[in-house]
Design an enzyme around this catalytic site. Structure first.
Site: not given
Ligand code: NOJ
Length: 750
Positions: A282
């Protein structure tokens, strides 16, 4: 404990992976050969470049040198197809090996045409429709050059305080599995190499939805058994459905951050499930392991993460900076790097990017907001709405209710009804309930609009009197309340989940007019609405319904169609009941409904614990609405439950049959639900678990025989010995309209 007669299913699932591999053997070999060839030519720096992902929204030129040097493998947040092609041209035509860039985006519930938030989509219990929605999202997103979405989100969530419950499919493992499969198939289509297919990315692996106290990013403490029984199955289903990638989660579970957890990323995902796609971290979850106190610095984080099984690091840049040294110091094996790069190249080959790296820049106009896309979004919104109350059949609105007062801050909130995670839609395209009612019903009814409050958190009560005056002149009041979109989603947890601002006061004042009050709630989570429910004659829960939400709600209110959505999550009466979910264990002292409540306790009562049960003095035992609950304008009668036998063995299938009759005056769709309880286990078992559901549409007076088949093998769970087995013994099978009102039959597994 019953350890004899176990039916071990591990072997069966292993063989299904093997046979799957055989089918695609030829194609796979071909791709693997190409990967071998490419890998043999790549320098370490070029390999690490594939493992590095950055976000580019503008100023693309400043990344050209890195692209030429092969230092970037994937890019996200580029949604301009011309810009995407410029970036791609540098990668493909100016870098040494010409490896194409993979473009990603968070396409969570639609790209241009916005569908209901995933929690609302889950309320449809309609995987086919959800698959169609994901396909549409893929068609629109791919027209912008996006070939990878960071979706679906599969986190089981039993805590409405957690803002990301909006992105989830709710609390149930089986329902989430079905939605996961549907979304993966929809995004990816039949063939990943089709330019209109988008690689899916089930997330967040794993357990993120169990964040302690619903506070985002918080730690989780999920045992391995609970992981395997509750949190992992949707991911396994997504992998079996062909998911191309998986994203790690932010949380540390039992002290181990997911981006540094080889047990889940290697043992479970690769070794047990045979996943051969990409694992992406993530956003900066790799380097956040330093803040977690799990890694001493960013280099240590890169080491732990790569060794644990992360292939691509999203944005935080520790891989590109530190892997060369880590390999040089023998802290990361070259084989580990090669395996990660192999996974990445494999997905790029499967997406057809080597043959067809550029996006056709002429597709946007025909793809975006296509009438078929809007129609599907409307249908999904229609099916997502859950009718929670309809006293004296105040709904659908009858033609004698000529004057309608429309009030509330969500009646005409184009931005807010779209919900969380919307980047690419133009809010002017949103049809609000006010617009839809004026447009479709304005000629037959007189509409008075007086919002009362201007937005959900509004504490200025000055407008309430005007709304009440409007209500007094009307025959019926439609009040649209809820949450602004920004109050749910990532990093938007709440400790108080009642209606924000003065919305409850608005409803209470409206109800005092004595006019029928229909409340429609648009929100990203279950809210604690008991008082609001009590002052309303009817209440519809519409989640954040997306672009076409207004039309969908209008048609439901006026009876063009009947509500059919069912709750994918238990609604608590009070926030202190959280976590509250239907498939809990029983405790040694289950509540019986006869417990003493706080106001019944005499003064100076003596201490007692004997005879006491598991409940809350102030909230009792029950939720406000159980999982699976939802009303229709018609009524359904369930009858004549039969099962094919009362004794089954491991290879049998339980055949279930019952009748469903529409005994009301409207055509309606009922979501019939089948639950099973395993009465006694080597570990305690949930009081019921959803095993099957179906949507059945019946005309007034129509009666249908409903059949379900449930292989006994699907009763397997991870038992005391951490083996997935069906334990012989007594079971209860339950069928009904929600997780509470159920007909039962007993059976035995021998
Ligand atoms: C953080 C989020 O937790 C995730 O779900 C998302 O895909 C990413 N950022 C990218 O934006």
């Amino acid at each position: 404990m019953r350890s004899t007669g176990k039916i071990i299913l591990i072997a069966a699932s292993f063989f299904s992976v093997v046979s799957c591999t055989n089918v695609t053997e030829f194609k796979k070999d071909d791709t693997e050969r190409k990967i071998d060839e490419l890998l043999s030519k790549m320098t370490l720096e070029e390999k690490i470049g594939q493992m590095h992902q950055i976000s580019i929204e503008r100023n693309i030129e400043k990344h050209f040198t890195d692209l030429q040097n092969g230092n970037i493998g994937s890019v996200f947040n580029t949604v301009n197809p011309i810009m995407a092609n410029q970036i791609q041209k540098v990668a493909v035509e100016e870098s040494r090996l010409g490896i194409p860039i993979l473009f990603a985006r968070d396409v969570i519930h639609g790209f241009k045409t916005i569908f209901p938030i995933p929690l609302g989509q889950a309320a449809t219990f309609n995987p086919a429709l959800i698959q169609e929605g994901a396909r549409i999202a893929a068609v629109e997103a791919s027209a912008a050059g996006v070939r990878w979405t960071f979706a679906p989100m599969m986190d089981i969530s039993r805590d409405a305080r957690w803002g990301r419950i909006a992105e989830s499919c709710g609390e149930d493992t089986y329902l989430t599995e079905k939605m996961a499969e549907a979304m993966v198939r929809g995004f990816q289509g039949d063939d990943l190499s089709n330019p209109a297919s988008v690689a899916s990315c089930p997330k967040h692996f794993v357990g993120y939805g169990a964040a302690e106290s619903g506070r985002d990013y918080n730690s989780t403490y999920i045992t391995e058994r609970q992981l395997r029984n509750v949190y992992l199955p949707p991911f396994e289903a997504a992998v079996k459905a062909g998911a191309a990638t998986i994203m790690t989660s932010f949380n540390d579970n039992d002290g181990i951050p997911a981006s540094g957890n080889p047990f889940i990323l290697r043992t479970v995902l690769r070794d047990e499930w045979g996943f051969d796609g990409v694992v992406v971290s993530d956003w900066s979850s790799v380097t956040e392991m330093v803040s977690h106190g799990f890694c001493s610095d960013r280099k240590d984080a890169a080491r732990k993460s790569v060794n644990a099984g992360v292939d691509i690091e999203m944005v935080s840049g520790s891989f590109i900076k530190h892997i060369p040294d880590l390999v040089g110091e023998s802290c990361i094996d070259m084989n580990t790097i090669d395996a990660a790069v192999r996974n990445i190249l494999r997905i790029k080959f499967r997406l057809g990017l080597f043959d067809n790296p550029y996006v056709n820049t002429t597709l946007e106009d025909s793809a975006y907001y296509h009438p078929n896309h809007l129609a599907a979004a409307k249908q999904t919104a229609v099916e997502s709405v859950v009718l929670l109350k309809n006293e004296e059949n105040v709904l659908p609105i009858r033609s004698d209710k000529k004057r309608i007062a429309i009030v509330g801050p969500l009646a005409d909130a184009q931005h807010d009804q779209l919900g969380t995670w919307v980047f690419d839609s133009e809010e002017e395209k949103t049809v609000t309930p006010l617009n839809a009612i004026r447009e479709s019903y304005g000629d037959k009814y007189s509409i008075i609009y007086e919002p009362g409050l201007t937005y959900s958190r509004d504490n200025n009560v000055a407008g309430i009197a005007k709304a009440v005056n409007a209500a007094k002149q009307a025959d019926i009041i439609l009040a649209f309340v809820g949450e602004e979109s920004i109050l749910s989603g990532e990093a938007h947890s709440l400790a108080d989940i009642s209606l924000q601002g003065k919305q409850s006061q608005l409803l209470a004042e409206l109800s005092k007019t004595g006019k029928p009050l229909v409340t429609v709630i648009m929100a990203g989570r279950p809210l604690t609405i008991e008082n609001d429910l009590n002052v309303s004659d009817a209440l519809m829960y519409a989640w954040h319904p997306g672009t076409m939400g207004g039309e969908a709600i209008a048609d439901l209110l006026f009876g063009e169609c009947s509500p059919s959505g069912k709750l994918p999550v238990t609604f608590p009466r009070m926030v202190g009941q959280i976590p509250i979910y239907y498939n809990r264990n029983n405790t040694g002292r289950p509540a019986r409904g006869t417990e003493t409540l706080i106001h019944e306790i005499p003064l100076k009562a003596g201490q007692t614990s004997l005879g006491c049960n598991s409940y809350w003095l102030d909230a009792g035992y029950d939720e406000l609405f159980p999982f699976g609950y939802g009303l229709s304008y018609t009524k359904f009668n369930y009858d004549s439950l039969n099962i094919s036998s009362d004794r089954f063995s491991e290879n049998d299938t339980v055949k279930v049959n019952f009748t469903l009759e529409n005994i009301g005056d409207f055509e309606g769709t009922e979501i019939v639900q089948l639950y099973v309880q395993d009465k006694v286990g080597s570990v305690t078992r949930p009081i019921k678990e959803l095993k099957r559901f179906d949507r059945i549409t019946l005309s007034p007076g129509e009666k249908q025989n409903i059949n379900f088949s449930l292989p006994v093998k699907e009763l397997a769970f991870w038992n005391l010995d951490m083996e997935k087995v069906v334990e012989p013994g007594d079971f209860v099978l339950m069928v009904g309209p929600n997780s509470k009102d159920l007909m039962t039959k007993k059976f035995v597994v021998e």
